[in-house]
Design a protein around this motif. Structure first.
Motif, short mmCIF file in Angstrom:
data_model
loop_
_atom_site.label_atom_id
_atom_site.label_comp_id
_atom_site.label_asym_id
_atom_site.label_seq_id
_atom_site.Cartn_x
_atom_site.Cartn_y
_atom_site.Cartn_z
N ALA A 276 0.74 -1.53 -0.35
CA ALA A 276 -0.23 -0.04 -0.21
C ALA A 276 0.77 1.27 0.45
CB ALA A 276 -0.49 0.24 1.00
N ASP A 277 2.09 1.33 1.12
CA ASP A 277 2.84 2.21 0.41
C ASP A 277 3.63 2.41 -0.53
OD1 ASP A 277 2.08 3.18 3.27
OD2 ASP A 277 4.13 1.71 4.11
N ILE A 278 3.78 1.23 -1.12
CA ILE A 278 4.45 1.66 -2.53
C ILE A 278 4.06 2.30 -3.60
CG2 ILE A 278 5.09 0.04 -4.13
CD1 ILE A 278 6.99 -2.05 -2.82
N GLU A 279 2.24 1.15 -3.40
CA GLU A 279 1.61 2.22 -4.05
C GLU A 279 1.39 3.80 -4.45
OE1 GLU A 279 -2.38 -0.06 -5.87
OE2 GLU A 279 -3.08 1.32 -4.31
N ASP A 280 1.06 4.27 -3.54
CA ASP A 280 0.87 5.12 -2.71
C ASP A 280 1.81 6.26 -3.40
OD1 ASP A 280 -1.97 5.08 -1.77
OD2 ASP A 280 -1.44 5.09 0.19
N ALA A 281 3.09 5.89 -3.27
CA ALA A 281 4.55 6.72 -3.32
C ALA A 281 4.24 6.77 -5.38
CB ALA A 281 5.66 5.62 -2.54
N VAL A 282 4.25 5.38 -5.61
CA VAL A 282 4.85 5.81 -6.89
C VAL A 282 3.49 6.35 -7.57
CG1 VAL A 282 6.07 3.68 -7.14
CG2 VAL A 282 3.18 3.14 -7.51
N HIS A 283 1.37 6.61 -7.07
CA HIS A 283 1.23 7.36 -8.38
C HIS A 283 1.63 8.70 -7.59
CE1 HIS A 283 -2.25 3.83 -8.00
NE2 HIS A 283 -0.78 3.71 -8.40
N ASN A 284 2.15 8.92 -6.31
CA ASN A 284 2.15 10.90 -5.44
C ASN A 284 3.42 11.09 -6.34
OD1 ASN A 284 -0.07 10.63 -4.07
ND2 ASN A 284 1.46 9.79 -2.61
N LEU A 285 4.17 10.09 -6.93
CA LEU A 285 5.38 10.64 -7.98
C LEU A 285 4.75 10.87 -9.25
CD1 LEU A 285 8.25 10.94 -7.14
CD2 LEU A 285 8.88 8.75 -8.17
N ALA A 286 3.70 10.40 -9.97
CA ALA A 286 4.10 10.30 -10.87
C ALA A 286 2.87 12.00 -11.42
CB ALA A 286 3.01 9.15 -12.01
N ALA A 287 1.54 11.84 -10.78
CA ALA A 287 0.94 13.25 -10.34
C ALA A 287 2.20 13.91 -10.62
CB ALA A 287 0.78 12.75 -9.07
N GLN A 288 2.91 14.05 -9.50
CA GLN A 288 3.97 15.43 -9.07
C GLN A 288 4.71 15.69 -11.06
OE1 GLN A 288 6.35 14.41 -6.14
NE2 GLN A 288 4.81 13.56 -4.46
N ALA A 289 4.92 14.26 -10.93
CA ALA A 289 5.78 15.23 -12.74
C ALA A 289 4.64 15.53 -13.76
CB ALA A 289 5.99 13.70 -13.46
N GLY A 290 3.26 15.42 -13.36
CA GLY A 290 2.35 16.39 -14.54
C GLY A 290 1.26 15.18 -15.18
N TYR A 291 1.52 14.15 -14.05
CA TYR A 291 0.67 12.63 -15.30
C TYR A 291 -0.34 12.12 -13.84
CZ TYR A 291 5.43 11.03 -17.42
OH TYR A 291 6.01 11.37 -18.06
N GLU A 292 -1.60 12.48 -14.92
CA GLU A 292 -3.02 12.50 -14.49
C GLU A 292 -3.69 11.58 -15.14
OE1 GLU A 292 -4.92 17.03 -16.75
OE2 GLU A 292 -5.38 15.12 -17.61
N ARG A 293 -4.00 10.60 -13.08
CA ARG A 293 -5.07 9.31 -13.70
C ARG A 293 -5.69 9.86 -13.59
NH1 ARG A 293 -5.54 5.93 -7.99
NH2 ARG A 293 -5.27 3.49 -8.56
N TYR A 294 -5.73 8.39 -15.16
CA TYR A 294 -6.97 8.90 -15.31
C TYR A 294 -8.04 7.88 -15.55
CZ TYR A 294 -5.69 7.06 -19.99
OH TYR A 294 -4.95 6.41 -20.80
N GLU A 295 -7.59 6.57 -15.16
CA GLU A 295 -8.05 5.01 -14.90
C GLU A 295 -7.90 4.52 -13.81
OE1 GLU A 295 -8.20 0.94 -16.15
OE2 GLU A 295 -6.42 1.84 -15.77
#
Length: 441
Positions: A276-295
């Motif tokens: 769960a910590d890994i998932e949160d970390a990689v999702h946040n990293l992608a979001a901070q770099a300007g990638y929108e989670r759309y799915e």
């Protein structure tokens, strides 16, 4: 995605207000149509993979064990590996025979979709990048001659970094591929070996860097929750991908799929809390770099979402050709799913020699449609317009009410009018939400 407005919304409203007979479908228009093409061969069958993939005839891994058991873990056995050129593992005569079968398959499907425009093309596998660029050129030329250019302009081809050659990638671009999807999985050579991949971390970097230079649209597939993987290691993979500058990231958790080697001999994976910590970390990293989670698993730079997959998640139609390919086609009075023989030889015999049954089809009942629709649409982070159910299933919204009542009562669905969207809790327990739509009143 934009919610339908104007004439489309009025048509949908009129359709909702009609009286439906039991089992009846009413469409105001056919859904968008994509084309999926399956190229089934790989240099090596990965131990986690449950896709319909088969070892290429001249693969050096055909006659050797790919992995060996070592205590409670699995490690690749590289002792028998030799230097080889992946592109040479798939003979040209086999590629041409398979291409002929694909086109025979496509020609047989054309009467089902006369007059409909093609929205997108996706060439998946297997490892499509094993095919020669000139064969991909012939394939796409034949598709364009029959169906025209995709309306979205999107033609995706999946590629393995282990098959990377600059001229090969350039050939795919010249053939008309507009979007390259690269199955990196990790930039760590150690983790790649644990996953049974044929490429190294350096090869992955080289392949993505070249793709970004050649293609306007590039996706990088990454897995997290790998054997012995730490949060820091997972973040390094995502950070490396971000540094290379692809337009799209697909971030998947490694899962133990049935009928795979990993399912039979599970490797040591991170515990639930660490995962769960890994998932949160990689999702946040992608979001901070300007990638929108759309799915659920898809992240894109603004304006660079995968159109083919959006059509799939939105319950659009798609032709599927190739060994083991699936299709979903709407007709004025029914929706059908189709499957093809999984074995490449059986597939080619069915379409080139008329041997065996080349196609199995199933008509979806009206009772199945709520679950079938929600299985895909609820993966979209922004939700799906409720009109899509009416427009793409040909059924009234009342078919969804039983499942919606239960989901709202449990706090699993958002109550926003006009949108079908899980709550934050619902996204965490998405399988449970989807299962509420297995039956309808």
């Amino acid at each position: 995605m934009d919610t339908p407005t104007g004439q489309g919304a009025t048509t949908a409203f009129n359709l909702v207000s009609r009286v439906f007979k039991p089992g009846e479908l009413q469409f105001s228009a056919m859904p968008p149509l994509g084309l999926y093409i399956h190229l089934p061969w790989c240099v090596r069958k990965c131990p986690y993979c449950d896709f319909n993939s088969h070892l290429a005839p001249q693969s050096p891994f055909r006659e050797v064990a790919v992995v060996r058991s070592s205590g409670s873990s699995l490690e690749p056995d590289h002792s028998s590996e030799a230097v080889f050129k992946p592109a040479d593992t798939l003979p040209m005569d086999l590629q041409r025979r398979y291409l002929a079968a694909l086109l025979a398959d496509l020609d047989q499907q054309l009467p089902k979709i006369w007059g409909r425009k093609l929205y997108s093309v996706f060439i998946g596998g297997g490892t499509p990048s094993l095919f020669a660029p000139e064969l991909i050129d012939e394939l796409l030329g034949a598709v364009r001659a029959r169906l025209g250019m995709p309306q979205s302009g999107e033609i995706t081809l999946e590629a393995n970094p282990g098959t990377f050659e600059l001229e090969r990638f350039r050939g795919f671009r010249e053939a008309g591929v507009t979007r390259l999807s690269i199955g990196v999985q990790s930039f760590s050579t150690t983790h790649l070996k644990a996953l049974g991949r044929i490429h190294s971390g350096d090869q992955a970097v080289q392949a993505v860097a070249a793709a970004v230079q050649l293609f306007d649209e590039v996706n990088v597939d990454l897995m997290y929750g790998l054997p012995h993987q730490t949060q820091a290691q997972a973040k390094r993979d995502v950070a490396q991908a971000i540094e290379l500058g692809p337009t799209h990231l697909s971030l998947y958790q490694l899962t133990m799929e049935p009928n795979t080697l990993f399912a039979q001999h599970p490797p040591p994976l991170p515990d639930d809390d660490t995962l769960a910590d890994i998932e949160d970390a990689v999702h946040n990293l992608a979001a901070q770099a300007g990638y929108e989670r759309y799915e659920i698993s898809a992240f894109a730079k603004p304006g660079h979402r995968c159109q083919h997959n959006l059509n799939y998640w939105g319950f659009g139609d798609y032709l599927g050709i190739g060994a083991g390919a699936h299709a979903k086609i709407s007709y004025p009075n029914r929706i059908e799913r189709e499957t093809r023989p999984r074995n490449p030889q059986g597939y080619m015999q069915a379409w080139l020699e008329g041997q065996g049954d080349g196609l199995a089809s199933q008509t979806l009942s009206t009772q199945e449609l709520p679950f079938e629709f929600m299985l895909n649409a609820l993966r979209l982070m922004e939700g799906a317009p409720e009109q899509w159910f009416v427009e793409r299933c040909g059924r009234p919204l009342s078919d969804l009410q039983r499942g919606l009542r239960h989901a709202l009562k449990k706090g699993l669905m958002d109550s926003q009018p006009g949108i079908l969207k899980p709550t934050a809790l619902g996204f965490r327990f998405l399988n449970d939400v989807q299962s509420l739509f297995l039956t309808s009143d």
